[in-house]
Each structure stands twice: as C-alpha cells, then as structure tokens.
Scaffold this motif. Structure first.
Motif, short mmCIF file in Angstrom:
data_model
loop_
_atom_site.label_atom_id
_atom_site.label_comp_id
_atom_site.label_asym_id
_atom_site.label_seq_id
_atom_site.Cartn_x
_atom_site.Cartn_y
_atom_site.Cartn_z
N PHE A 5 26.34 -15.48 -81.61
CA PHE A 5 24.92 -15.61 -81.31
C PHE A 5 24.38 -16.86 -82.00
O PHE A 5 24.98 -17.36 -82.95
N PRO A 6 23.24 -17.38 -81.53
CA PRO A 6 22.68 -18.59 -82.15
C PRO A 6 22.08 -18.30 -83.52
O PRO A 6 21.76 -17.15 -83.84
N THR A 7 21.90 -19.34 -84.32
CA THR A 7 21.27 -19.22 -85.63
C THR A 7 19.87 -18.63 -85.47
O THR A 7 19.10 -19.06 -84.62
N THR A 8 19.56 -17.63 -86.30
CA THR A 8 18.29 -16.90 -86.20
C THR A 8 17.66 -16.79 -87.58
O THR A 8 18.36 -16.60 -88.58
N ASN A 9 16.35 -16.86 -87.63
CA ASN A 9 15.62 -16.71 -88.89
C ASN A 9 15.64 -15.26 -89.35
O ASN A 9 15.54 -14.34 -88.54
N LEU A 10 15.75 -15.07 -90.66
CA LEU A 10 15.68 -13.73 -91.25
C LEU A 10 14.23 -13.42 -91.60
O LEU A 10 13.49 -14.30 -92.03
N ALA A 11 13.83 -12.17 -91.43
CA ALA A 11 12.49 -11.72 -91.79
C ALA A 11 12.61 -10.78 -92.98
O ALA A 11 13.42 -9.85 -92.98
N SER A 12 11.78 -11.01 -94.00
CA SER A 12 11.81 -10.18 -95.21
C SER A 12 11.29 -8.79 -94.90
O SER A 12 10.30 -8.62 -94.19
N MET A 13 11.98 -7.78 -95.42
CA MET A 13 11.56 -6.39 -95.27
C MET A 13 11.00 -5.89 -96.60
O MET A 13 10.83 -4.70 -96.79
N GLY A 14 10.75 -6.78 -97.53
CA GLY A 14 10.27 -6.41 -98.86
C GLY A 14 11.43 -6.19 -99.81
O GLY A 14 12.49 -5.71 -99.41
N GLY A 15 11.24 -6.56 -101.04
CA GLY A 15 12.30 -6.38 -102.03
C GLY A 15 13.47 -7.31 -101.76
O GLY A 15 13.30 -8.51 -101.58
N THR A 16 14.66 -6.74 -101.70
CA THR A 16 15.88 -7.53 -101.55
C THR A 16 16.53 -7.31 -100.19
O THR A 16 17.74 -7.42 -100.05
N THR A 17 15.74 -6.99 -99.16
CA THR A 17 16.27 -6.73 -97.83
C THR A 17 15.60 -7.66 -96.82
O THR A 17 14.40 -7.86 -96.86
#
Length: 163
Positions: A68-80
C-alpha cells in the motif's frame, strides 16, 4: 586514595549515562504494529495500529509497505497511533512487512499482515485455463455411465409393465 574513588565513581556514572542514553532514545520508537484483519484479499481495507513509544503519535509520522502507499498516522492518544489503508489491487499474495517513519527514525516490522491470492470466480471457479483432457475423459465417462444406467432402468420398467 580519595582521587581514585572519585575517578571510579565518575567512570561508573559516565558508563550508566552512556548505556541509558541509547535506551532512552529507542524508548520513543514503536514497539509493535498490528493489522486488522491480519489476512486480507487484494484491494481490501486494512487498519494498522502502532503501539509503544510516543514518537509515532506526532504529526508527520507515516507508515508504508510494498502492498500500500505511504500513509499518515493519526494519534489515538498516549503511545498509540493508527492508519487505515487500502491494499493495492495488484499486490502479490504473501506476507508483508511495514515500516514506520516517526520523528526521523525508521523501524521495520516483518510479517504484519498477509495478502491472499484472487478468487477464481465464474462457472466452476476452479481453473482459469479450461478443462484438461483428463477432465474431459472423466466427464465423458460419467455422462456415459448415466446414459447406460438410465437406459437399463427404463428397459426394466418397461418389461415390468408388460407382465
């Protein structure tokens, strides 16, 4: 004697700081990546969850793979952090690794998810190359057996009605 103790204590403190510094830097990096589902067909949606360390919870963190193409990560709070991706429709079946890119550091996790091969649909669905000579011989033998069996059954019924 006093100088020796001071030098020994200083050396021990420097060693502890030297050992702890790389550990502290690595602590910010992710410790695991999971995929849901972990087995997926080509072209399907995939949710990736990055856990451990707070480096990937910052803006600009990405996740990538050959599937899959490079995708931005979204913070779920804390360390996730999480990302939803769509597996390429032409991805090769097999196990895939993913690479996180968080705060300038790359980390690769192997065997995170598996892509299944395509389903052969249509009439029969078992082969895309057509019937082989063995298939034709087996089918012909079954049709012949059905015709002979039906003829014998019909002839017996006819002879019972005459008696």
């Amino acid at each position: 004697m006093r100088t020796t103790r001071v030098l020994a204590a200083s050396a021990a403190a420097a060693a502890l700081v030297g050992v702890a510094a790389p550990t502290a830097a690595a602590w910010d990096q992710p410790s695991s990546v999971t995929a849901a589902p972990n087995v997926i067909a080509r072209g399907g949606p995939l949710v990736l969850t990055v856990k451990g360390g707070d480096a990937c919870a910052t803006a600009g963190s990405t996740i990538s793979s050959n599937a899959f193409p490079t995708t931005n990560l979204a913070s779920m709070g804390g360390t996730t952090a999480t990302a939803t991706v769509r597996v390429n429709s032409d991805a090769t079946p097999g196990s895939y690794s993913v690479t996180t890119h968080c705060e300038g550091e790359r980390k690769t996790f192997t065997g995170v998810f598996t892509v299944l091969g395509g389903v052969r649909g249509g009439l029969g669905g078992g082969s895309s190359t057509g019937a082989t000579t063995t298939d034709i011989a087996i089918g012909g033998g079954l049709v012949t057996a059905a015709v002979v069996g039906g003829g014998v059954f019909w002839m017996r019924r006819r002879s019972e009605n005459k008696a």
